[in-house]
Design a protein around this motif. Structure first.
Motif, PDB file in Angstrom:
ATOM      1  N   MET A 199      34.810  34.059  31.202  1.00 15.11           N
ATOM      2  CA  MET A 199      34.108  34.466  32.189  1.00 15.11           C
ATOM      3  C   MET A 199      33.514  33.160  32.930  1.00 15.11           C
ATOM      4  O   MET A 199      33.269  31.995  32.377  1.00 15.11           O
ATOM      5  CB  MET A 199      33.100  35.320  31.576  1.00 15.11           C
ATOM      6  CG  MET A 199      31.857  35.661  32.946  1.00 15.11           C
ATOM      7  SD  MET A 199      30.471  36.822  32.219  1.00 15.11           S
ATOM      8  CE  MET A 199      31.436  38.265  32.087  1.00 15.11           C
ATOM      9  N   GLU A 200      33.544  33.208  34.230  1.00 15.60           N
ATOM     10  CA  GLU A 200      33.087  31.888  34.933  1.00 15.60           C
ATOM     11  C   GLU A 200      31.564  31.901  34.853  1.00 15.60           C
ATOM     12  O   GLU A 200      30.733  32.757  34.638  1.00 15.60           O
ATOM     13  CB  GLU A 200      33.310  32.246  36.398  1.00 15.60           C
ATOM     14  CG  GLU A 200      34.633  32.084  36.921  1.00 15.60           C
ATOM     15  CD  GLU A 200      35.051  32.214  38.435  1.00 15.60           C
ATOM     16  OE1 GLU A 200      33.974  32.535  39.242  1.00 15.60           O
ATOM     17  OE2 GLU A 200      36.164  31.586  38.861  1.00 15.60           O
ATOM     18  N   LYS A 201      31.185  30.514  34.713  1.00 16.80           N
ATOM     19  CA  LYS A 201      29.767  30.201  34.478  1.00 16.80           C
ATOM     20  C   LYS A 201      29.154  29.450  35.961  1.00 16.80           C
ATOM     21  O   LYS A 201      29.709  28.492  36.171  1.00 16.80           O
ATOM     22  CB  LYS A 201      29.525  29.420  33.392  1.00 16.80           C
ATOM     23  CG  LYS A 201      29.965  29.985  32.071  1.00 16.80           C
ATOM     24  CD  LYS A 201      29.774  29.129  30.947  1.00 16.80           C
ATOM     25  CE  LYS A 201      30.299  29.656  29.509  1.00 16.80           C
ATOM     26  NZ  LYS A 201      30.329  28.945  28.287  1.00 16.80           N
ATOM     27  N   ILE A 202      28.014  30.091  36.242  1.00 14.55           N
ATOM     28  CA  ILE A 202      27.562  29.552  37.242  1.00 14.55           C
ATOM     29  C   ILE A 202      25.934  29.119  36.970  1.00 14.55           C
ATOM     30  O   ILE A 202      25.403  29.762  36.398  1.00 14.55           O
ATOM     31  CB  ILE A 202      27.648  30.034  38.681  1.00 14.55           C
ATOM     32  CG1 ILE A 202      26.519  31.399  38.640  1.00 14.55           C
ATOM     33  CG2 ILE A 202      28.871  30.514  38.991  1.00 14.55           C
ATOM     34  CD1 ILE A 202      26.470  32.095  40.081  1.00 14.55           C
ATOM     35  N   VAL A 203      25.299  27.876  37.523  1.00 14.79           N
ATOM     36  CA  VAL A 203      24.042  27.699  37.380  1.00 14.79           C
ATOM     37  C   VAL A 203      23.324  27.964  38.750  1.00 14.79           C
ATOM     38  O   VAL A 203      23.895  27.187  39.937  1.00 14.79           O
ATOM     39  CB  VAL A 203      23.753  26.045  37.179  1.00 14.79           C
ATOM     40  CG1 VAL A 203      22.306  25.604  37.354  1.00 14.79           C
ATOM     41  CG2 VAL A 203      24.335  25.916  35.749  1.00 14.79           C
ATOM     42  N   VAL A 204      22.193  28.599  38.720  1.00 15.84           N
ATOM     43  CA  VAL A 204      21.743  29.169  39.990  1.00 15.84           C
ATOM     44  C   VAL A 204      20.105  28.175  39.804  1.00 15.84           C
ATOM     45  O   VAL A 204      19.419  28.537  38.863  1.00 15.84           O
ATOM     46  CB  VAL A 204      21.324  30.385  40.190  1.00 15.84           C
ATOM     47  CG1 VAL A 204      20.644  30.603  41.348  1.00 15.84           C
ATOM     48  CG2 VAL A 204      22.719  31.060  40.449  1.00 15.84           C
ATOM     49  N   ILE A 205      19.772  27.334  40.782  1.00 15.33           N
ATOM     50  CA  ILE A 205      18.467  26.654  40.664  1.00 15.33           C
ATOM     51  C   ILE A 205      17.507  27.366  41.507  1.00 15.33           C
ATOM     52  O   ILE A 205      17.877  27.456  42.513  1.00 15.33           O
ATOM     53  CB  ILE A 205      18.402  25.064  40.921  1.00 15.33           C
ATOM     54  CG1 ILE A 205      19.550  24.338  40.219  1.00 15.33           C
ATOM     55  CG2 ILE A 205      17.068  24.559  40.518  1.00 15.33           C
ATOM     56  CD1 ILE A 205      19.375  24.053  38.720  1.00 15.33           C
TER      57      ILE A 205
END
Length: 227
Positions: free
Chosen positions: A1-7
């Motif tokens: 599963m792709e991982k994204i960081v949302v600030i």
């Protein structure tokens, strides 16, 4: 599963992005306050991007930096501190996040970065001197890093018109002001956070592998048309 960081994913556009991504990607939300939801794909880290050490994440596929400001004053009323604060929130915070997560992005799949500008950079608007200056810095950063990080990491920015979020509540505080804002735009509407989240989703997808260093106007015709 792709991982994204949302600030800054606890409110406004950032929250819309988190909610849209939850079912298909693992989300690391970094903000001062947590979302009032729980989900197996959501990890929250409480942090102030300007003051705190950001959490370590081994590998990520996308970084989306959402914090922003709406500081509308005539130039005679803007202090140097206003300019400094807007620049720190919009630009320095983004730079800090990019520098911190660059190694993790390099380990990602089709890694990309999404930042946020504003239509006020392209369209001269009264009382926008501080925010337009800061967001102009974001656009310069996107162009420069687009070249520097190629071909490994893509970076683009979204430049929205006014969007119905808590940040713009004072500008859209009653029905008359909302109607005036609708009439001001040639396509007779203004943005909802979910629309901007859809553009962010597109920019971090494999469909945009050929796109980097670009600023995407979401303006309901405000910058492009005079009707």
């Amino acid at each position: 599963m792709e991982k994204i960081v949302v600030i800054g994913g606890s409110r406004g556009i950032g929250k819309a992005i988190v909610l849209q991504q939850l079912e298909k990607r693992q989300i690391f939300n970094i903000s001062r306050t947590a979302l009032e939801i729980s989900h197996p794909n959501l990890v929250h880290h409480s942090a102030d991007v300007l003051e705190d050490v950001l959490p370590e994440i081994e590998k990520i596929d996308a970084l989306i930096y959402c914090p922003g400001s709406i500081n509308l004053k005539p130039i005679s009323s803007l202090s140097i501190e206003d300019f400094k604060n807007d620049f720190e929130i919009n630009v320095i915070g983004a730079v800090k996040a990019i520098q911190h997560y660059l190694p993790a992005l390099r380990r990602g799949t089709n890694p990309s970065i999404v930042l946020f500008s504003t239509v006020a950079v392209k369209l001269g608007m009264p009382f926008h001197a501080s925010i337009a200056t800061a967001k102009g810095g974001i656009e310069g950063l996107v162009k420069s890093l687009g070249a520097e990080l190629a071909p490994t990491i893509r970076i683009n920015a979204i430049a929205p018109t006014i969007t119905e979020t808590p940040l713009s509540a004072s500008i859209l505080r009653n029905d008359r002001m909302k109607e005036n804002m609708i009439e001001r735009h040639p396509l007779k509407n203004y943005l909802k956070p979910e629309e901007v989240a859809q553009m962010a989703d597109y920019l971090i997808s494999s469909a945009t592998r050929s796109i980097s260093g670009q600023i995407f106007q979401m303006d309901y015709g405000l910058v492009s048309f005079k009707i």
